[in-house]
Design a protein around this motif. Structure first.
Motif, PDB file in Angstrom:
ATOM      1  N   LEU A  29       0.838  -1.196   0.000  1.00 59.04           N
ATOM      2  CA  LEU A  29       0.000   0.000   0.000  1.00 59.04           C
ATOM      3  C   LEU A  29       0.878   1.252   0.000  1.00 59.04           C
ATOM      4  N   GLY A  30       1.935   1.242   0.809  1.00 51.73           N
ATOM      5  CA  GLY A  30       2.851   2.374   0.812  1.00 51.73           C
ATOM      6  C   GLY A  30       3.505   2.587  -0.536  1.00 51.73           C
ATOM      7  N   ASP A  31       3.946   1.482  -1.184  1.00 53.45           N
ATOM      8  CA  ASP A  31       4.568   1.589  -2.504  1.00 53.45           C
ATOM      9  C   ASP A  31       3.568   2.069  -3.546  1.00 53.45           C
ATOM     10  N   GLY A  32       2.301   1.660  -3.412  1.00 59.54           N
ATOM     11  CA  GLY A  32       1.280   2.123  -4.348  1.00 59.54           C
ATOM     12  C   GLY A  32       1.039   3.612  -4.226  1.00 59.54           C
ATOM     13  N   VAL A  33       1.071   4.122  -2.993  1.00 57.18           N
ATOM     14  CA  VAL A  33       0.937   5.563  -2.781  1.00 57.18           C
ATOM     15  C   VAL A  33       2.083   6.300  -3.474  1.00 57.18           C
ATOM     16  N   ALA A  34       3.308   5.775  -3.338  1.00 54.92           N
ATOM     17  CA  ALA A  34       4.480   6.412  -3.943  1.00 54.92           C
ATOM     18  C   ALA A  34       4.492   6.264  -5.457  1.00 54.92           C
ATOM     19  N   LEU A  35       3.807   5.234  -5.981  1.00 55.81           N
ATOM     20  CA  LEU A  35       3.784   5.007  -7.420  1.00 55.81           C
ATOM     21  C   LEU A  35       3.244   6.221  -8.161  1.00 55.81           C
ATOM     22  N   ALA A  36       2.249   6.881  -7.583  1.00 56.34           N
ATOM     23  CA  ALA A  36       1.711   8.098  -8.185  1.00 56.34           C
ATOM     24  C   ALA A  36       2.440   9.335  -7.692  1.00 56.34           C
ATOM     25  N   ALA A  37       2.795   9.354  -6.398  1.00 54.10           N
ATOM     26  CA  ALA A  37       3.370  10.564  -5.815  1.00 54.10           C
ATOM     27  C   ALA A  37       4.794  10.835  -6.292  1.00 54.10           C
ATOM     28  N   GLY A  38       5.576   9.778  -6.569  1.00 52.95           N
ATOM     29  CA  GLY A  38       6.962   9.975  -6.984  1.00 52.95           C
ATOM     30  C   GLY A  38       7.094  10.785  -8.256  1.00 52.95           C
ATOM     31  N   PRO A  39       6.473  10.349  -9.373  1.00 47.93           N
ATOM     32  CA  PRO A  39       6.545  11.146 -10.607  1.00 47.93           C
ATOM     33  C   PRO A  39       5.944  12.544 -10.443  1.00 47.93           C
ATOM     34  N   LEU A  40       4.852  12.644  -9.679  1.00 48.63           N
ATOM     35  CA  LEU A  40       4.242  13.952  -9.454  1.00 48.63           C
ATOM     36  C   LEU A  40       5.210  14.889  -8.726  1.00 48.63           C
ATOM     37  N   LEU A  41       5.975  14.345  -7.788  1.00 49.82           N
ATOM     38  CA  LEU A  41       6.946  15.156  -7.054  1.00 49.82           C
ATOM     39  C   LEU A  41       8.004  15.718  -7.996  1.00 49.82           C
ATOM     40  N   VAL A  42       8.547  14.866  -8.868  1.00 45.80           N
ATOM     41  CA  VAL A  42       9.604  15.314  -9.779  1.00 45.80           C
ATOM     42  C   VAL A  42       9.067  16.378 -10.736  1.00 45.80           C
ATOM     43  N   THR A  43       7.880  16.142 -11.296  1.00 48.38           N
ATOM     44  CA  THR A  43       7.319  17.120 -12.245  1.00 48.38           C
ATOM     45  C   THR A  43       6.931  18.420 -11.550  1.00 48.38           C
ATOM     46  N   SER A  44       6.707  18.387 -10.228  1.00 48.31           N
ATOM     47  CA  SER A  44       6.412  19.632  -9.510  1.00 48.31           C
ATOM     48  C   SER A  44       7.672  20.456  -9.274  1.00 48.31           C
ATOM     49  N   LEU A  45       8.837  19.809  -9.388  1.00 50.48           N
ATOM     50  CA  LEU A  45      10.106  20.493  -9.134  1.00 50.48           C
ATOM     51  C   LEU A  45      10.812  20.935 -10.400  1.00 50.48           C
ATOM     52  N   THR A  46      10.484  20.318 -11.549  1.00 49.87           N
ATOM     53  CA  THR A  46      11.136  20.663 -12.811  1.00 49.87           C
ATOM     54  C   THR A  46      10.237  20.298 -13.981  1.00 49.87           C
ATOM     55  N   ASP A  47      10.447  21.021 -15.092  1.00 53.02           N
ATOM     56  CA  ASP A  47       9.763  20.658 -16.335  1.00 53.02           C
ATOM     57  C   ASP A  47      10.770  20.204 -17.393  1.00 53.02           C
ATOM     58  N   ASP A  48      11.995  19.899 -16.932  1.00 51.82           N
ATOM     59  CA  ASP A  48      13.049  19.416 -17.833  1.00 51.82           C
ATOM     60  C   ASP A  48      12.765  17.959 -18.188  1.00 51.82           C
ATOM     61  N   PRO A  49      12.522  17.649 -19.488  1.00 56.21           N
ATOM     62  CA  PRO A  49      12.199  16.269 -19.871  1.00 56.21           C
ATOM     63  C   PRO A  49      13.282  15.261 -19.488  1.00 56.21           C
ATOM     64  N   PHE A  50      14.554  15.698 -19.562  1.00 55.86           N
ATOM     65  CA  PHE A  50      15.636  14.770 -19.226  1.00 55.86           C
ATOM     66  C   PHE A  50      15.590  14.381 -17.754  1.00 55.86           C
ATOM     67  N   LEU A  51      15.397  15.369 -16.878  1.00 59.26           N
ATOM     68  CA  LEU A  51      15.340  15.074 -15.454  1.00 59.26           C
ATOM     69  C   LEU A  51      14.108  14.244 -15.105  1.00 59.26           C
ATOM     70  N   ILE A  52      13.011  14.528 -15.780  1.00 62.25           N
ATOM     71  CA  ILE A  52      11.795  13.738 -15.541  1.00 62.25           C
ATOM     72  C   ILE A  52      12.000  12.293 -15.973  1.00 62.25           C
ATOM     73  N   SER A  53      12.722  12.114 -17.108  1.00 58.21           N
ATOM     74  CA  SER A  53      12.983  10.749 -17.586  1.00 58.21           C
ATOM     75  C   SER A  53      13.898   9.988 -16.631  1.00 58.21           C
ATOM     76  N   LEU A  54      14.760  10.727 -15.909  1.00 58.96           N
ATOM     77  CA  LEU A  54      15.636  10.063 -14.944  1.00 58.96           C
ATOM     78  C   LEU A  54      14.839   9.384 -13.837  1.00 58.96           C
ATOM     79  N   ALA A  55      13.700   9.982 -13.488  1.00 54.78           N
ATOM     80  CA  ALA A  55      12.856   9.370 -12.460  1.00 54.78           C
ATOM     81  C   ALA A  55      12.382   7.995 -12.906  1.00 54.78           C
ATOM     82  N   ALA A  56      12.039   7.861 -14.198  1.00 50.64           N
ATOM     83  CA  ALA A  56      11.645   6.553 -14.726  1.00 50.64           C
ATOM     84  C   ALA A  56      12.834   5.601 -14.765  1.00 50.64           C
TER      85      ALA A  56
END
Length: 415
Positions: A29-56
């Motif tokens: 359940l904790g990992d499922g919460v982070a599954l959505a929150a992790g990418p959202l966190l990165v995109t809230s901090l930057t709009d750089d496609p390269f940095l966003i792709s690093l999260a994946a």
């Protein structure tokens, strides 16, 4: 209440398994919460496609980099302590992440480092978790034990967790990660209640890492059924990765769906997984594991064909539903077969090779899918996946029964 618990987790599985299952469900359940929150966190901090792709990238690179070492450790050391240590490390990283979010000091680099560390710790926790069930449960009950673990993964990690994570993130960026701290910490407490049977472990001081890895690799190569099972997972994940790497574009261009429609496709697939959960016991009582695996490979092959040909969102949703049920049944069967066949001292290393096959196939497939979609259109990866899967089904058809009875094959002597 007791009758409900016994119907879901029969008493014969033992108290140790029940604690392990509760820990797994809490962490999922904790990992499922982070599954959505992790990418959202990165995109809230930057709009750089390269940095966003690093999260994946940080989601699939650690299993490839640390999987073998995690397998060696789980065969050398106390497995319960490894799980406690790995998940405790995740709690610490999450707590620091929450503190930085609350203080407003988190940068995109800090977020990426945190996500990477969390995934590394998860590699060690997940690899070791896969070795505990056969230590706690009789081999005849492994199918139902793995089915219950998969139920938690599908329900909590795939269905319930992500929308909760997105909702908590909307309420405040720190909330989903604070929730994950509590849930993963609960998982640590629960798994600490597990009591494993005594086992003889090799003296790690006298063995090199290379030798231990080589021993696991040689055993897998010399065991025909397990070797074929790992190769099957590798090849079919190449096909799967090629098709699913362009799934967002496919949903938009081929089916005419927006973001919500794309999300519904994955939800439908998870609901299909729940159907597989409900029917798994009945299926395996009436159908041999060999035929279960044969039918599963046919379904996966026809999934790629159906998606390549259809432009109907309704038909595509039906295909995703059936595929979700198949994915659950196949995954549970594959894990059960491997656990029955692999000797306990080698469980960790063979698990790690299987994990590398899974992620390696996905990485190679995603590269192929991107190239094919760029040059030949968004359905080209699905046609590639269909052709490759169909050819492999023909080659593997006779081997499926042998794979399903892998535990009956003579076990190769350790190196």
């Amino acid at each position: 209440m007791r009758k409900v618990v016994d119907s879901v987790v029969p008493a014969r599985l033992g108290a140790g398994y029940r604690w392990l299952l509760a820990s797994s469900w809490s962490s999922n359940l904790g990992d499922g919460v982070a599954l959505a929150a992790g990418p959202l966190l990165v995109t809230s901090l930057t709009d750089d496609p390269f940095l966003i792709s690093l999260a994946a990238l940080l989601r699939w690179a650690p299993p490839l980099m640390f999987g073998l070492y995690a397998g060696v450790l789980s065969d050398r050391l106390d497995r319960r302590r490894i799980m406690i240590a790995a998940n405790a490390a995740r709690v610490v990283v999450l707590a620091v992440l929450v503190a930085m979010l609350l203080s407003g000091t988190l940068t995109v680099l800090g977020a990426l480092v945190a996500l990477g560390l969390l995934t590394v710790a998860e590699v060690f926790a997940d690899n070791t978790a896969g070795t505990l069930t056969p230590m706690l449960v009789h081999r005849d009950d492994l199918a139902i034990a793995n089915a219950r673990l998969q139920t938690g993964f599908i329900t909590l990690n795939q269905l319930i967790g992500p929308p909760i994570g997105a909702a908590l993130f909307a309420a405040g960026t720190a909330w989903p990660f604070a929730a994950e701290v509590v849930l993963v910490a609960a998982g640590v407490v629960l798994v600490s209640r597990v009591r494993l049977p005594a086992r003889e472990r090799p003296d790690g001081a006298r063995r090199s890492l290379r030798r231990d890895v080589a021993e696991g690799f040689r055993w897998t190569v010399n065991h025909a059924a397990v070797r074929t099972l790992v190769l099957t997972i590798l090849i079919f994940n190449v096909a799967f990765g090629a098709a699913w790497s362009v799934l967002v574009l496919y949903a938009q261009e081929q089916l005419g769906l927006g973001a919500v429609g794309f999300g519904l496709l994955t939800t439908v697939s998870a609901v299909g997984g729940l159907l597989g959960t409900a029917l798994y016991g009945a299926i395996t009582r009436r159908v041999s594991l060999g035929n279960v695996m044969r039918v599963g490979l046919i379904i996966e092959t026809l999934t790629h064909l159906g998606l390549a040909m259809t432009t109907s969102p309704v038909l595509a949703s039906a295909i995703f539903f059936v595929f979700g049920a198949h994915a659950f049944v196949w995954g549970t069967t594959s894990v059960t077969v491997r656990q029955r066949a692999v000797p306990e001292p080698l469980q960790g290393r063979v698990n790690s090779l299987n994990t590398i096959a899974v992620f390696g196939g996905l990485v190679v497939g995603s590269l192929i899918g991107g190239v094919l979609a760029t040059h030949y259109g968004v359905t080209a990866p699905f046609w590639f996946a269909f052709a490759g899967s169909a050819a492999f089904v023909v080659l593997l058809w006779r081997e499926m029964t042998r794979i399903a009875h892998a535990d009956e094959e003579p076990v190769p002597a350790p190196a």
